[in-house]
Design a protein around this motif. Structure first.
Motif, PDB file in Angstrom:
ATOM      1  N   GLY A 117       0.787  -1.233   0.000  1.00  0.00           N
ATOM      2  CA  GLY A 117       0.000   0.000   0.000  1.00  0.00           C
ATOM      3  C   GLY A 117       0.814   1.274   0.000  1.00  0.00           C
ATOM      4  O   GLY A 117       0.251   2.371   0.099  1.00  0.00           O
ATOM      5  N   LYS A 118       2.134   1.176  -0.135  1.00  0.00           N
ATOM      6  CA  LYS A 118       3.006   2.345  -0.035  1.00  0.00           C
ATOM      7  C   LYS A 118       2.674   3.419  -1.075  1.00  0.00           C
ATOM      8  O   LYS A 118       2.474   4.588  -0.744  1.00  0.00           O
ATOM      9  CB  LYS A 118       4.479   1.938  -0.191  1.00  0.00           C
ATOM     10  CG  LYS A 118       4.956   0.854   0.737  1.00  0.00           C
ATOM     11  CD  LYS A 118       6.428   0.554   0.546  1.00  0.00           C
ATOM     12  CE  LYS A 118       6.819   0.147  -0.852  1.00  0.00           C
ATOM     13  NZ  LYS A 118       6.224  -1.153  -1.271  1.00  0.00           N
ATOM     14  N   SER A 119       2.643   3.012  -2.338  1.00  0.00           N
ATOM     15  CA  SER A 119       2.400   3.985  -3.409  1.00  0.00           C
ATOM     16  C   SER A 119       0.985   4.538  -3.344  1.00  0.00           C
ATOM     17  O   SER A 119       0.765   5.733  -3.599  1.00  0.00           O
ATOM     18  CB  SER A 119       2.663   3.344  -4.775  1.00  0.00           C
ATOM     19  OG  SER A 119       4.040   3.078  -4.947  1.00  0.00           O
ATOM     20  N   THR A 120       0.021   3.691  -3.017  1.00  0.00           N
ATOM     21  CA  THR A 120      -1.356   4.170  -2.869  1.00  0.00           C
ATOM     22  C   THR A 120      -1.434   5.223  -1.772  1.00  0.00           C
ATOM     23  O   THR A 120      -2.092   6.260  -1.924  1.00  0.00           O
ATOM     24  CB  THR A 120      -2.292   3.003  -2.539  1.00  0.00           C
ATOM     25  OG1 THR A 120      -2.244   2.055  -3.607  1.00  0.00           O
ATOM     26  CG2 THR A 120      -3.720   3.478  -2.355  1.00  0.00           C
ATOM     27  N   PHE A 121      -0.775   4.975  -0.663  1.00  0.00           N
ATOM     28  CA  PHE A 121      -0.735   5.935   0.434  1.00  0.00           C
ATOM     29  C   PHE A 121      -0.164   7.264  -0.035  1.00  0.00           C
ATOM     30  O   PHE A 121      -0.741   8.338   0.208  1.00  0.00           O
ATOM     31  CB  PHE A 121       0.091   5.354   1.582  1.00  0.00           C
ATOM     32  CG  PHE A 121       0.362   6.302   2.715  1.00  0.00           C
ATOM     33  CD1 PHE A 121      -0.611   7.175   3.164  1.00  0.00           C
ATOM     34  CD2 PHE A 121       1.592   6.314   3.342  1.00  0.00           C
ATOM     35  CE1 PHE A 121      -0.361   8.048   4.221  1.00  0.00           C
ATOM     36  CE2 PHE A 121       1.847   7.180   4.395  1.00  0.00           C
ATOM     37  CZ  PHE A 121       0.863   8.054   4.825  1.00  0.00           C
ATOM     38  N   LEU A 122       0.952   7.213  -0.749  1.00  0.00           N
ATOM     39  CA  LEU A 122       1.584   8.443  -1.220  1.00  0.00           C
ATOM     40  C   LEU A 122       0.664   9.196  -2.172  1.00  0.00           C
ATOM     41  O   LEU A 122       0.527  10.421  -2.084  1.00  0.00           O
ATOM     42  CB  LEU A 122       2.908   8.106  -1.905  1.00  0.00           C
ATOM     43  CG  LEU A 122       3.924   9.242  -1.996  1.00  0.00           C
ATOM     44  CD1 LEU A 122       4.483   9.556  -0.617  1.00  0.00           C
ATOM     45  CD2 LEU A 122       5.059   8.869  -2.942  1.00  0.00           C
ATOM     46  N   ARG A 123       0.016   8.476  -3.071  1.00  0.00           N
ATOM     47  CA  ARG A 123      -0.854   9.113  -4.055  1.00  0.00           C
ATOM     48  C   ARG A 123      -2.108   9.710  -3.408  1.00  0.00           C
ATOM     49  O   ARG A 123      -2.673  10.678  -3.928  1.00  0.00           O
ATOM     50  CB  ARG A 123      -1.229   8.113  -5.147  1.00  0.00           C
ATOM     51  CG  ARG A 123      -0.036   7.727  -6.027  1.00  0.00           C
ATOM     52  CD  ARG A 123      -0.342   6.517  -6.889  1.00  0.00           C
ATOM     53  NE  ARG A 123      -1.340   6.820  -7.913  1.00  0.00           N
ATOM     54  CZ  ARG A 123      -1.051   7.278  -9.133  1.00  0.00           C
ATOM     55  NH1 ARG A 123       0.206   7.480  -9.489  1.00  0.00           N
ATOM     56  NH2 ARG A 123      -2.002   7.514  -9.999  1.00  0.00           N
ATOM     57  N   CYS A 124      -2.519   9.156  -2.286  1.00  0.00           N
ATOM     58  CA  CYS A 124      -3.631   9.761  -1.538  1.00  0.00           C
ATOM     59  C   CYS A 124      -3.236  11.129  -0.969  1.00  0.00           C
ATOM     60  O   CYS A 124      -4.110  11.977  -0.732  1.00  0.00           O
ATOM     61  CB  CYS A 124      -4.066   8.854  -0.391  1.00  0.00           C
ATOM     62  SG  CYS A 124      -5.037   7.411  -0.898  1.00  0.00           S
ATOM     63  N   CYS A 125      -1.936  11.327  -0.780  1.00  0.00           N
ATOM     64  CA  CYS A 125      -1.476  12.556  -0.127  1.00  0.00           C
ATOM     65  C   CYS A 125      -1.436  13.762  -1.060  1.00  0.00           C
ATOM     66  O   CYS A 125      -1.117  14.869  -0.617  1.00  0.00           O
ATOM     67  CB  CYS A 125      -0.104  12.331   0.512  1.00  0.00           C
ATOM     68  SG  CYS A 125      -0.143  11.234   1.945  1.00  0.00           S
ATOM     69  N   ASN A 126      -1.722  13.560  -2.351  1.00  0.00           N
ATOM     70  CA  ASN A 126      -1.942  14.735  -3.200  1.00  0.00           C
ATOM     71  C   ASN A 126      -3.192  14.590  -4.051  1.00  0.00           C
ATOM     72  O   ASN A 126      -3.379  15.297  -5.035  1.00  0.00           O
ATOM     73  CB  ASN A 126      -0.718  15.036  -4.071  1.00  0.00           C
ATOM     74  CG  ASN A 126      -0.588  14.118  -5.256  1.00  0.00           C
ATOM     75  OD1 ASN A 126      -1.152  13.039  -5.273  1.00  0.00           O
ATOM     76  ND2 ASN A 126       0.155  14.560  -6.254  1.00  0.00           N
ATOM     77  N   GLY A 127      -4.068  13.661  -3.641  1.00  0.00           N
ATOM     78  CA  GLY A 127      -5.365  13.549  -4.282  1.00  0.00           C
ATOM     79  C   GLY A 127      -5.396  12.765  -5.571  1.00  0.00           C
ATOM     80  O   GLY A 127      -6.433  12.717  -6.233  1.00  0.00           O
ATOM     81  N   LEU A 128      -4.297  12.125  -5.946  1.00  0.00           N
ATOM     82  CA  LEU A 128      -4.319  11.288  -7.144  1.00  0.00           C
ATOM     83  C   LEU A 128      -5.143  10.030  -6.923  1.00  0.00           C
ATOM     84  O   LEU A 128      -5.668   9.443  -7.862  1.00  0.00           O
ATOM     85  CB  LEU A 128      -2.887  10.919  -7.551  1.00  0.00           C
ATOM     86  CG  LEU A 128      -2.076  12.045  -8.188  1.00  0.00           C
ATOM     87  CD1 LEU A 128      -0.643  11.587  -8.408  1.00  0.00           C
ATOM     88  CD2 LEU A 128      -2.694  12.500  -9.499  1.00  0.00           C
ATOM     89  N   GLU A 129      -5.212   9.595  -5.687  1.00  0.00           N
ATOM     90  CA  GLU A 129      -6.118   8.528  -5.292  1.00  0.00           C
ATOM     91  C   GLU A 129      -7.110   9.092  -4.273  1.00  0.00           C
ATOM     92  O   GLU A 129      -6.722   9.904  -3.421  1.00  0.00           O
ATOM     93  CB  GLU A 129      -5.362   7.352  -4.656  1.00  0.00           C
ATOM     94  CG  GLU A 129      -4.415   6.640  -5.595  1.00  0.00           C
ATOM     95  CD  GLU A 129      -5.127   5.722  -6.566  1.00  0.00           C
ATOM     96  OE1 GLU A 129      -6.363   5.592  -6.477  1.00  0.00           O
ATOM     97  OE2 GLU A 129      -4.439   5.124  -7.417  1.00  0.00           O
ATOM     98  N   LYS A 130      -8.345   8.691  -4.373  1.00  0.00           N
ATOM     99  CA  LYS A 130      -9.378   9.194  -3.475  1.00  0.00           C
ATOM    100  C   LYS A 130      -9.650   8.153  -2.389  1.00  0.00           C
ATOM    101  O   LYS A 130     -10.110   7.047  -2.684  1.00  0.00           O
ATOM    102  CB  LYS A 130     -10.666   9.499  -4.251  1.00  0.00           C
ATOM    103  CG  LYS A 130     -10.500  10.606  -5.284  1.00  0.00           C
ATOM    104  CD  LYS A 130     -11.814  10.922  -5.956  1.00  0.00           C
ATOM    105  CE  LYS A 130     -11.636  11.980  -7.046  1.00  0.00           C
ATOM    106  NZ  LYS A 130     -11.209  13.278  -6.496  1.00  0.00           N
ATOM    107  N   ALA A 131      -9.340   8.499  -1.158  1.00  0.00           N
ATOM    108  CA  ALA A 131      -9.596   7.607  -0.032  1.00  0.00           C
ATOM    109  C   ALA A 131     -11.063   7.697   0.373  1.00  0.00           C
ATOM    110  O   ALA A 131     -11.719   8.727   0.174  1.00  0.00           O
ATOM    111  CB  ALA A 131      -8.701   7.973   1.144  1.00  0.00           C
ATOM    112  N   GLN A 132     -11.559   6.620   0.959  1.00  0.00           N
ATOM    113  CA  GLN A 132     -12.972   6.590   1.342  1.00  0.00           C
ATOM    114  C   GLN A 132     -13.209   7.020   2.793  1.00  0.00           C
ATOM    115  O   GLN A 132     -14.338   7.308   3.171  1.00  0.00           O
ATOM    116  CB  GLN A 132     -13.535   5.167   1.163  1.00  0.00           C
ATOM    117  CG  GLN A 132     -13.758   4.757  -0.275  1.00  0.00           C
ATOM    118  CD  GLN A 132     -12.510   4.165  -0.909  1.00  0.00           C
ATOM    119  OE1 GLN A 132     -11.584   3.778  -0.219  1.00  0.00           O
ATOM    120  NE2 GLN A 132     -12.490   4.119  -2.230  1.00  0.00           N
TER     121      GLN A 132
END
Length: 248
Positions: free
Chosen positions: A43-58
Motif C-alpha cells: 500500500g506504499k504507493s497508494t498511500f503516497l498518491r492519496c497525499c496529493n489527491g491522485l487517489e481518493k480515499a474513502q
C-alpha cells in the motif's frame, strides 16, 4: 511545538472489496524526511498518491500545508485540489516528460501555464533548477537524448519549479539501471539537507539510512513500525522490518 505540516489519521482506501489502506496515522513536521518501506503490495504507493489527491480515499483525514485534503472522508473540490497540488510536488517512477519540448521547456512550462509567470522569469528559474540537478548543459536538448537518470533529475527540477512546500517521491529510482540510481539519490539528498519536507517510497535502504529522519514500515495496508530511522535500523522491532533490513 508547531503543528505538523502533514497530518494523516484513520486513512482507509479500497478498490471494490479489496482494502488497500487500513487505517493509516502519521504526522510529519516541516523539514522532516520520511522514508516509507515495505513489501510490494503493502500500500506504499497508494498511500503516497492519496497525499496529493491522485487517489481518493474513502475514510479518514489528511491535512497538508494548512489545508484539508480529506476531512471525514470528503475530499477537496477539484479547484481547491489543484491549488493544493501546487504546494505538493510529486516525482513518479516514470518520468512523464514532454517529448516535444526541450529540457528547459519541460521545467519552465508549469510556472508559465499554471502560475502565469512571465516567460523570461520562468526560464531563468528553470536554468537555476537545471543547474541544481546538474543538468544545465542539457537545457536545449530533448528528452529522447537523455539517460533515465538524467530524465528523472529533470522530473525533479520540474516538480521544484512550482516551488512546493512538500515533495513526494514514488520509487523514483526503480525504473533506472543500477549505475544511474546514485545521481538521482544525490539530488534528493541535497534537497533533504536544504530542509525540504519529503515523503519517499523507496527500496533504496542505504538512502533511507543516510537521509531519513523517520522510517515508516508498511505491510498489508498498515503501518507496522514507525519511528526515528536510526533507532529502527539499529534495533528493528517488527519481523517485517527485520526481513527488509537483513541484507544491509
Amino acid at each position: 511545538m508547531s503543528a505538523p505540516l502533514i497530518s494523516i489519521s484513520d486513512l482507509h482506501k479500497s478498490y471494490g472489496d479489496i482494502n488497500v489502506l487500513k487505517g493509516i496515522d502519521l504526522d510529519i513536521a516541516r523539514g522532516e524526511v520520511v522514508v516509507i518501506i515495505g513489501p510490494s503490495g503493502s500500500g506504499k504507493s497508494t498511500f503516497l498518491r492519496c497525499c496529493n489527491g491522485l487517489e481518493k480515499a474513502q475514510q479518514g483525514n489528511i491535512r497538508i500545508c494548512g489545508q484539508w485534503l480529506l476531512k471525514d472522508g470528503t475530499e477537496l473540490a477539484d479547484s481547491s485540489l489543484n491549488e493544493l497540488r501546487r504546494q505538493v510536488g510529486m516525482v513518479f517512477q516514470s518520468f512523464n516528460l514532454f517529448p516535444h519540448m526541450s529540457i528547459l521547456g519541460n521545467v519552465a512550462v508549469g510556472p508559465r501555464k499554471i502560475l502565469n509567470a512571465p516567460k523570461d522569469e520562468s526560464e531563468k528559474q528553470a536554468v537555476e533548477l537545471l543547474e541544481k540537478v546538474g543538468l544545465s548543459e542539457k537545457a536545449d536538448v530533448y528528452p529522447a537524448s537523455l539517460s533515465g537518470g538524467q530524465k528523472q533529475r529533470v522530473a525533479i527540477a520540474r516538480a521544484l519549479s512550482m516551488q512546493p512546500e512538500v515533495m513526494l517521491f514514488d520509487e523514483p529510482t526503480s525504473a533506472l539501471d543500477p549505475e544511474l540510481v546514485g545521481e538521482v539519490l544525490q539530488v534528493m539528498k541535497t534537497l533533504a539537507k536544504e530542509g525540504m519536507t519529503m515523503m519517499v517510497v523507496t527500496h533504496e535502504m542505504s538512502f533511507a539510512r543516510d537521509v531519513a529522519d523517520t522510517l515508516v514500515v508498511m505491510e498489508d495496508g498498515k503501518i507496522v513500525e514507525a519511528g526515528p530511522a536510526q533507532t529502527i535500523f539499529s534495533n528493528p522491532q517488527h519481523s517485517r522490518t527485520k526481513v527488509l533490513l537483513q541484507n544491509l
